[in-house]
Structure formats: C-alpha cells, structure tokens
Design a protein around this motif. Structure first.
Motif, mmCIF file in Angstrom:
data_model
loop_
_atom_site.group_PDB
_atom_site.id
_atom_site.type_symbol
_atom_site.label_atom_id
_atom_site.label_comp_id
_atom_site.label_asym_id
_atom_site.label_seq_id
_atom_site.Cartn_x
_atom_site.Cartn_y
_atom_site.Cartn_z
ATOM 1 N N MET A 77 2.540 -3.748 21.911
ATOM 2 C CA MET A 77 3.818 -3.100 22.163
ATOM 3 C C MET A 77 3.660 -1.580 22.081
ATOM 4 O O MET A 77 3.029 -1.070 21.166
ATOM 5 N N GLY A 78 4.235 -0.873 23.044
ATOM 6 C CA GLY A 78 4.196 0.583 23.013
ATOM 7 C C GLY A 78 5.251 1.116 22.062
ATOM 8 O O GLY A 78 6.408 0.704 22.134
ATOM 9 N N VAL A 79 4.863 2.011 21.164
ATOM 10 C CA VAL A 79 5.817 2.603 20.234
ATOM 11 C C VAL A 79 5.789 4.118 20.411
ATOM 12 O O VAL A 79 4.731 4.742 20.324
ATOM 13 N N ILE A 80 6.961 4.670 20.678
ATOM 14 C CA ILE A 80 7.130 6.107 20.851
ATOM 15 C C ILE A 80 7.971 6.613 19.683
ATOM 16 O O ILE A 80 9.095 6.138 19.490
ATOM 17 N N MET A 81 7.426 7.535 18.913
ATOM 18 C CA MET A 81 8.193 8.120 17.824
ATOM 19 C C MET A 81 8.988 9.283 18.391
ATOM 20 O O MET A 81 8.442 10.159 19.056
ATOM 21 N N GLY A 91 2.501 13.148 13.217
ATOM 22 C CA GLY A 91 2.115 12.753 14.568
ATOM 23 C C GLY A 91 0.699 12.217 14.611
ATOM 24 O O GLY A 91 0.430 11.182 15.222
ATOM 25 N N ILE A 92 -0.224 12.904 13.960
ATOM 26 C CA ILE A 92 -1.621 12.460 13.918
ATOM 27 C C ILE A 92 -1.725 11.125 13.196
ATOM 28 O O ILE A 92 -2.388 10.195 13.664
ATOM 29 N N GLU A 93 -1.038 11.021 12.054
ATOM 30 C CA GLU A 93 -1.083 9.763 11.300
ATOM 31 C C GLU A 93 -0.523 8.617 12.135
ATOM 32 O O GLU A 93 -1.079 7.519 12.158
ATOM 33 N N ARG A 97 -2.357 5.117 13.625
ATOM 34 C CA ARG A 97 -1.807 3.793 13.317
ATOM 35 C C ARG A 97 -1.397 3.019 14.569
ATOM 36 O O ARG A 97 -0.840 1.933 14.465
ATOM 37 N N GLY A 98 -1.597 3.590 15.742
ATOM 38 C CA GLY A 98 -1.306 2.867 16.971
ATOM 39 C C GLY A 98 -0.095 3.344 17.748
ATOM 40 O O GLY A 98 0.339 2.698 18.702
#
Length: 126
Positions: A77-81, A91-93, A97-98
């Motif tokens: 599943m694509g996850v966009i924060m 952002g890096i973390e 984590r995917g």
C-alpha cells in the motif's frame, strides 16, 4: 485503469472529510477516518486502499507508528504523509519505514493527486 481507492487518516476530521470529498469529485474512491485504529478497522472491513494519506501529528498513535501498523497490514500500500508539523528527520524516518512520499500542508490538490496516482500505479505494478 480501475478507480484508485484512497483513505485519508487525520485527526482533524473537517480537513480529512473535505480532502476525501475533493478527491471523490476528481474520480477517486475516498474515505476519511480520524486515526490509526479507525484506519485499521476500516481496512479490515472494506479492504486495503491503494493509497493512504496520513497525518504525522495525531493523538494516541502518531503518524510514524501508524505507518508501521498500516504497512504491516499491507506492505504494498502506498502511504503519503501530509503534515503541517514535519521535519526533515521525520521525513527520512518515514521513508526508511516504507513511506511513499512526504508532503507539507498546505499542498496544491493537483500535486497531491499526482503523488496519489504515482503511488497507486507503483502498487499496481507490484
């Protein structure tokens, strides 16, 4: 191409609902929930969406912990924060984590749609 299914997870439900409505008007199948627990319940009932648009700062379970839970349910599943409280470190973390992408509020709806479509296409390619 099949309709892209999007789940917006944000404790600010006015924002989340409005974003889901705007996505619906642009041909997406979209829903909004206020947190990670509700997202998991939604996914178990309705199936996993193609893309989740996830807030970073939420009470109870923050966005990074929610990311882990969501990816455990469906790693493809694509996850966009999408956050107004981000940092380079978060952002890096998240990417480690995917996370598919990391955007700051406010974001232009066209840019968000491009990122959602890109994440959905990557998921469908496998």
């Amino acid at each position: 191409m099949a309709e892209v299914r999007v789940l917006v997870v944000d404790d600010e439900m006015d924002f989340a609902s409005t974003l889901a409505e705007r996505l619906e008007l642009r041909g997406f199948s979209a829903a909004a929930v206020p947190g990670a627990e509700e997202a998991l319940a939604f996914m178990r009932q309705a199936g996993c969406p193609d893309v989740v648009v996830l807030d970073l700062k939420m009470p109870v379970i923050d966005g990074l912990a929610a990311l882990d839970l969501l990816k455990a349910e469906d790693p493809s599943m694509g996850v966009i924060m999408l956050t107004g409280h981000g940092s380079t470190a978060s952002g890096i973390e998240g990417m480690q984590r995917g996370l598919y992408d990391y955007l700051m509020k406010p974001v232009e709806i066209g840019e968000l749609i491009d990122r959602i479509n890109s994440a959905a296409a990557r998921r469908r390619r496998g």
